[in-house]
Design an enzyme around this catalytic site. Structure first.
Site, short mmCIF file in Angstrom:
data_model
loop_
_atom_site.label_atom_id
_atom_site.label_comp_id
_atom_site.label_asym_id
_atom_site.label_seq_id
_atom_site.Cartn_x
_atom_site.Cartn_y
_atom_site.Cartn_z
CB SER A 170 76.09 9.84 12.03
OG SER A 170 75.74 8.66 11.38
CG HIS A 214 72.29 11.10 8.73
ND1 HIS A 214 73.51 10.93 8.09
CD2 HIS A 214 72.38 10.38 9.86
CE1 HIS A 214 74.28 10.14 8.81
NE2 HIS A 214 73.63 9.79 9.89
CG ASP A 218 74.85 12.75 5.50
OD1 ASP A 218 74.32 13.66 6.16
OD2 ASP A 218 74.57 11.55 5.67
N1 ARG Z 1 73.08 5.07 7.11
C1 ARG Z 1 73.45 6.28 7.76
C2 ARG Z 1 73.79 6.03 9.20
O1 ARG Z 1 73.11 5.41 9.96
C3 ARG Z 1 72.38 7.31 7.72
C4 ARG Z 1 72.15 7.83 6.36
C5 ARG Z 1 70.99 8.75 6.31
N2 ARG Z 1 70.58 8.85 4.92
C6 ARG Z 1 69.50 8.23 4.42
N3 ARG Z 1 69.31 8.25 3.13
N4 ARG Z 1 68.64 7.62 5.19
O2 ARG Z 1 74.77 6.51 9.67
#
Ligand code: ARG
Length: 721
Positions: free
Chosen positions: A655, A86, A221
């Protein structure tokens, strides 16, 4: 009942600075003996110098700021970088076309000449951290609240520029403990970053928004990039003859796997927390700000998704923006739920009572909470208006672009504007419009504009409406209670605006004038809502922000004083931090226990052929069925472990962060937080907070067995024991 809770909370507040090790995003330079000793007690096997050093290569040299809001890590002597899927998402989408759809099909460079340049993407290495508190304090002493908020950003930039002038580095000063300490971070930025590998989205975003922010989790991811430098070892723009960056340090990669209770350490760039938010702030958030934002995003996402489903080109076009909106739509919804569930408002009130008791007789803090009350009372009536403007009206990409034309309007309106100024402003608008047109999907945007204009009318207090605008809408398009009127209005805007009409737009730019601009339907909408806010409510917001900042500085000063001698960490602010904890299972609710790992078998359990979020690539199914796991198999699970959870304290910005074992070897990539602890920006929950990590062995399995990119595996320093 309440009283017991309150006194418990007061007790825990005083303990907070020495709270369980898992809470805390520590500055690696300022770890101190106390924290380092605790890390060792928890299992750490490397020296303090290996964690962070100014004199020798250390782990910190392998950690980068990836793009504008993520973390990445160097994993080979040739500048190879691991980060999240992401985090690479926009770069992957930009490199894709319907014919070469890397988002859908994945991409693997089998040699360096196949890597794809990613314009606009950069990575930054931290060179050093310097305390500049005295220098900043010298410049801000005696400033009032309003002066401080107005002048501080400029002062920080000025000092940072002066300190790094001529070095080729970038300096940015971060304010710690709400402007009670100032640290200068010096970075070296590299701009030639290339896409090396990515799994298809069906792996990299497996589970989509349904599983986002949730454990159990089966998302792969990750994506892989490489940073290049000029032949003489300097940062450089993309050039074919640039060479792979030679890192000071790169992380070894362990394929030994994790057990419940193992030490885990995460380096990275957490973007922002507000752990000393007041009860007043929490209440405004849960009552007004979060629900408003979530409701507006619901609608925007719905209309975007309708179009993305219909057409792969639209899907590619909107994917990045959709993902960003969806991510924090779910976050803020969850945040509200958890703040309420854990009575964070009451907890903060108790903290404030405890502080007031300590501060008794110290005149500086006498009116602190009364002042907070005052400023929140003054701002609260208009808070919804602001969210409905930013997340609603300006949530229409067309209106947001039209709104950006206000700068041009200002230049054109200036009596003494020079020809050069006008050309400069026009050129800027030209480029911006070209970018806007590339990203614009008319159908979804038109639906969004109709819906948010109606929501503003229905939800924002009638006394705060831009009344001329709604009067015009009502008389031109019909009853303001009917959805049809707003649809007709949106139709009108989209068929008439020059922004979407090349011929009209070009004619306007040949001889730009304010009269044409002011008549434009999209511009009219933007300026009706903007002026309504700017003329009537912006002042309240500016005052509120200035006072809130100033009071926050005072509150934190007191908190630091009250906890003197105890180890405290500053709120996250996108500067490098290290957090430590353990791999750990948890109990989210009565009678339910969550294991600490998810496996490939679980990926197959969730598999739904053809589904938007839970489909899988054929070669994954094949290799999984054949149990072709190779050296990446987990000995205990006899399966591929895809993800695991730890007790580490992280937040958005982390992330892509490396998860390291006790020896400092890479064991995973942090990519999410769990739903039960979504209040974590404001209140860390030491029982329920978990970081969701990709097991590096799943990454390697995908690269090797599905991507066939053994060239990349060979670059790594793999540790088997
Ligand atoms: N929740 C994650 C974060 O902010 C991002 C995940 C991205 N994946 C998704 N399905 N939107 O670190």
């Amino acid at each position: 009942m309440k009283k017991t809770v309150l006194s418990l909370i007061i007790f825990s507040f005083f303990l907070r600075p020495i709270a369980k090790a898992d809470e805390g995003m520590w500055l690696p330079m300022l770890l101190g003996e106390q924290v380092y000793a605790d890390m060792v007690k928890r299992g750490l096997k490397v020296s303090k110098e290996q964690l962070y050093s100014m004199n020798q290569a250390s782990i910190k040299d392998a950690i980068v700021i990836f793009g504008g809001g993520c973390t990445g890590e160097i994993v080979s002597k040739e500048g190879l970088i691991f980060t999240n899927h992401h985090c690479g998402y926009n770069a992957i989408a930009s490199a894709s076309s319907v014919e070469h759809n890397y988002l859908k099909d994945g991409f693997w460079a089998k040699s360096k000449d196949q890597e794809i340049s990613s314009p606009g993407l950069s990575v930054q290495f931290l060179v050093k951290i310097t305390d500049v508190t005295d220098k900043v304090n010298e410049r801000i002493k005696g400033l009032s609240a309003t002066e401080l908020t107005q002048k501080l950003p400029g002062i920080l930039t000025e000092i940072a520029n002066k300190e790094t002038e001529g070095s080729g580095y970038e300096g940015r000063i971060a304010s710690m403990f709400k402007a009670n300490q100032f640290l200068l971070f010096t970075y070296e930025r590299f701009k030639d970053v290339r896409l090396v590998g990515t799994p298809p989205e069906s792996i990299g975003k497996f589970g989509g928004d349904t599983d986002n922010w949730e454990w159990p989790r089966h998302t792969g991811d990750f994506s892989i990039f490489r940073v290049y430098m000029s032949k003489d070892g300097k940062p450089a723009d993309f050039a074919a003859d640039n060479v792979p960056y030679k890192p000071k340090y790169s992380l070894p990669v362990s394929i030994k796997g994790v057990k419940d209770g193992d030490y885990s350490m995460i380096y990275g760039y957490p973007g922002g927390t507000n752990r000393y938010e007041t009860s007043f702030g929490v209440k405004l958030k849960t009552d007004v700000e979060n629900p408003s934002l979530v409701g507006l995003r619901d609608v925007r996402l719905k209309y975007m998704f309708e179009e993305m489903k219909k057409d792969p080109a639209t899907k590619l076009q909107l994917a990045g923006s959709y993902a960003g909106i969806a991510n924090y739509w779910k976050f803020f919804d969850g945040e509200t739920q958890q703040l309420l569930k854990y009575h964070v408002y009451e907890e903060k009130q108790a903290n404030e009572a405890a502080f007031a008791a300590w501060a008794k007789g110290k005149t500086e803090y006498d009116n602190l909470f009364a002042d907070y009350q005052k400023i929140y009372d003054a701002w609260r009536p208009y808070a919804k208006q602001r969210v409905y403007l930013n997340e609603g009206i300006l949530g229409s990409p067309l209106v947001a672009f039209a709104s950006s034309l206000q700068k041009l309007d200002a230049t054109l309106s200036k009596k003494d504007a020079t020809k050069e100024e006008i050309t400069k402003a026009t050129d800027a608008v030209k480029t911006a419009r070209a970018n806007f047109i590339k990203s614009e999907n008319i159908t979804s945007d038109k639906n969004i504009l109709g819906a948010v204009t109606q929501m503003f009318f229905n939800d924002v207090d009638a006394s705060q409406h831009p009344s001329n605008f709604y009067h015009w809408l009502g008389t031109t398009f019909g009853d303001l209670k009917s959805k049809k009127s707003y649809e007709a209005y949106a139709d009108y805007v989209f068929s008439n605006t020059m922004i979407l009409d090349d011929a009209k737009w070009n004619r306007f730019l040949e001889a730009p004038d304010t009269a044409t601009l002011h008549k434009d339907a999209a511009y009219m909408t933007a300026s009706a809502f903007n002026s309504n806010f700017n003329n009537n409510y912006a002042k309240f917001f500016t005052d509120f922000s200035a006072q809130n900042f100033y009071l926050g500085k005072t509150y934190l000063k007191g908190i630091l004083e009250m906890n003197k001698g105890k180890k405290m960490y500053p709120d996250a602010n996108f500067t490098m931090r290290v957090s430590y904890g353990n791999v750990k299972s948890y109990t989210p609710r009565d009678a339910v226990k969550y294991n600490y790992v998810c496996t490939l078998s679980g990926v197959l359990e969730k598999y739904k052929p053809g589904d938007y979020e839970f489909d899988l690539p054929a070669n994954l199914l094949e290799k999984a069925k054949a149990k072709d796991f190779g050296q990446y198999m987990d000995a205990t699970a006899k399966d591929i472990v895809v993800t695991y959870i730890t007790t580490n304290d992280i937040t958005g910005g982390n992330s892509g962060s490396p998860v390291l074992n006790a020896k400092g070897e890479l064991i995973g990539l942090a990519f999410d937080g769990n739903y039960e602890a979504l209040s974590h920006k404001i209140a860390f929950d030491k029982n329920l907070n978990r970081t969701i990590c990709l097991d590096v062995r799943y990454l390697l399995w995908v690269v090797d067995k599905l991507g066939g990119a053994s060239n990349l595996i060979q670059e790594l320093d793999l540790k088997k024991i």
